[in-house]
Design an enzyme around this catalytic site. Structure first.
Site, mmCIF file in Angstrom:
data_model
loop_
_atom_site.group_PDB
_atom_site.id
_atom_site.type_symbol
_atom_site.label_atom_id
_atom_site.label_comp_id
_atom_site.label_asym_id
_atom_site.label_seq_id
_atom_site.Cartn_x
_atom_site.Cartn_y
_atom_site.Cartn_z
ATOM 1 N N CYS A 1 0.813 -1.215 0.000
ATOM 2 C CA CYS A 1 0.000 0.000 0.000
ATOM 3 C C CYS A 1 0.844 1.262 0.000
ATOM 4 O O CYS A 1 0.361 2.332 -0.377
ATOM 5 C CB CYS A 1 -0.946 0.003 1.199
ATOM 6 N N GLU B 1 -4.609 2.889 -7.817
ATOM 7 C CA GLU B 1 -3.509 2.129 -7.221
ATOM 8 C C GLU B 1 -3.327 0.846 -8.027
ATOM 9 O O GLU B 1 -4.208 -0.014 -8.043
ATOM 10 C CB GLU B 1 -3.833 1.815 -5.761
#
Length: 497
Positions: A287, A384
């Site tokens: 992340c 992402e």
């Protein structure tokens, strides 16, 4: 099966197996080979309630232990994790796919949270507030929140368990942990070691099965007073809505879209090394990994050439093979997302400098990829990617670099490479993120607060802040301690003396 991976296969069993009924089973598969490693129970709502029952039963005895006693259990747990580091790492590589070298690093990282919070257990201080009256004492004490739920992701299946469970247990809470469906074995092994360390039955349970079913059961149970979740922003929103019914406390560590800024006075060689470390660790499935590489024009050509050369040296393969730098993506959906992002970028005019397709090994193995000519409206910059793709955006000045860096709903991490200290501070203070790495591509540590802003979540894990998430503040007012002439009327004494 997983027994072939472990010298001590009994590590992989479900904590409190006699307390939580099994309702079927599901296979755990090695993403590198497709081999079935083990089968784990599918726990339904009734099983989750049984685990919460066990946690509630254990809460009183565990929370009443002294901080020193809880710390000693955590120290033994840390020792056992390190003693079983090789077995735990092999289990992790088998179920998740990352190279064994990275898995060994993750186990050490996981143990560091247990070691840190063993010490923080001794520092859950209260305070005595200066009184407004000789007759009174004002005391603040810190108490455990209660039964807690921890929902952990597949990309760091060991470290995320200890990052949540260790501070909760140190504070005197009990925990029901729900690992990702594809990577439950690491959590089960860690829970078994916690039991061997002396943690009472029920203080740390692991429930495996359908994420939606278990998540709803945990968020709707009023006895669960705290939920910590690491995962996507979309799922975080769902859990937040569900938890609102019982007003559960929340820690949400959600998605990222980290900018990696290379300013024109940067040490370019160091920036290349840091970018590779950040972007391609765990096949880009982190992340906080660099998702947008923002480079100023004067150094762009040199940086691109250096990055391509470094990426082409990365070796892709099964995590158990010597010298492998990058394992497979976790599943087919992840590989398709990477392909979609690359395809969208190329359709918009971007150029693939290296990689750009599935690896010749097949399956979900993917070539480490560098793309240039990327613009901020492309999917690879807006979303992402969670894969081994480094998209390069070239900018002219600091203003444009910071503007692009902040042009996202996420706000987890950012990276800045520059040799000018003043420039560092000017840039860092304008970045709308929770964490910044300056001249480094690695910033996670048990000793530092981890978390983000905006749609990257709320709350912090690690450091002192991590244990605060599991503590309630209670104010106690004592009266009648210092009687004086005229009685014990607090108001009279406050105004008359």
């Amino acid at each position: 099966m997983i027994e072939t991976m472990l010298t001590d296969p009994s590590l992989v069993r479900r904590a409190d197996a006699d307390r939580v009924p099994e309702e079927g089973g599901t296979s755990v598969v090695n993403p590198s080979t497709g081999e079935v490693l083990a089968r784990v129970p599918v726990i339904g709502a009734d099983g989750v309630r049984a685990a919460v029952d066990a946690a509630e039963d254990a809460l009183g005895p565990w929370s009443r232990r002294t901080a020193h006693e809880r710390a000693e259990v955590l120290r033994r747990w840390n020792t056992l994790i390190l003693e079983n580091r090789d077995d735990l790492a092999r289990t992790l590589t088998a179920e998740q796919g990352k190279p064994l070298r990275e898995a060994l690093g993750e186990i050490t990282y996981a143990a560091s949270f247990v070691a840190w919070y063993a010490e923080e257990a001794l520092r859950t201080y209260g305070e005595v507030i200066p009184t407004y009256d000789r007759d009174r004492r004002m005391v603040v004490v810190r108490e455990p929140v209660g039964v807690c739920a921890a929902i952990t992701p597949w990309n760091f299946p060991s470290a995320m368990v200890t990052r949540k469970a260790a501070p909760a247990l140190a504070a005197g809470c009990t925990v029901v942990a729900k690992p990702a469906p594809g990577t439950p074995l690491s959590a089960l092994a860690l829970a078994e070691l916690a039991l061997r360390a002396g943690l009472p039955s029920g203080a740390l349970s692991v429930v495996t099965g359908d994420a939606e079913t278990i998540g709803l059961a945990l968020t709707s149970d009023p006895r669960v007073r705290k939920l910590s979740f690491t995962g996507s922003t979309a799922v975080g929103r769902i859990l937040m809505r569900q938890a609102s019914a019982t007003l559960q406390r929340l820690s949400l560590e959600l998605g990222g879209n980290a900018p990696f800024l290379v300013l024109d006075d940067a040490d370019v060689d160091a920036a290349v090394l840091g970018c590779v470390e950040s972007k391609f660790r765990n096949s880009g499935q982190t992340c906080v990994c660099a998702n947008r590489i923002i480079v100023q024009r004067p150094v762009a050509e040199r940086f691109q050439a250096g990055l391509v050369a470094a990426v082409e040296r990365l070796r892709v393969g099964d995590g158990f093979e010597a010298g492998v730098d990058q394992g497979p993506l976790i599943d087919e959906a992840a590989a398709r997302k990477v392909e979609r992002h690359i395809g969208d970028a190329v359709a918009g005019g971007a150029v693939v400098l290296t990689g750009g397709r599935r690896h010749r090994l097949g399956g979900t193995f993917f070539e480490p990829t560098v793309i240039t000519g990327v613009t901020s409206d492309m999917a690879v910059a807006r979303e992402e990617t969670f894969g081994p793709v480094a998209p390069i955006l070239v900018v002219d000045d600091d203003e444009e670099a910071v503007r692009l860096a902040n042009d996202t709903a996420s706000g987890l991490a950012a990276y800045v490479y520059t040799r000018d200290v003043g420039r560092v501070w000017r840039t860092v203070e304008r970045l709308d993120v929770g964490m910044v790495g300056v001249n480094t591509g690695l910033l996670s540590s048990a000793f530092a607060p981890f978390g983000g802003r905006k749609e990257s979540g709320m709350g912090r894990e690690g450091a002192r802040a991590g244990i605060e998430e599991y503590l309630e503040t209670k104010y106690v007012a004592f009266a009648g301690l210092d009687p004086v002439e005229g009685g014990q009327d607090g108001h009279a004494q406050t105004t008359g003396r």
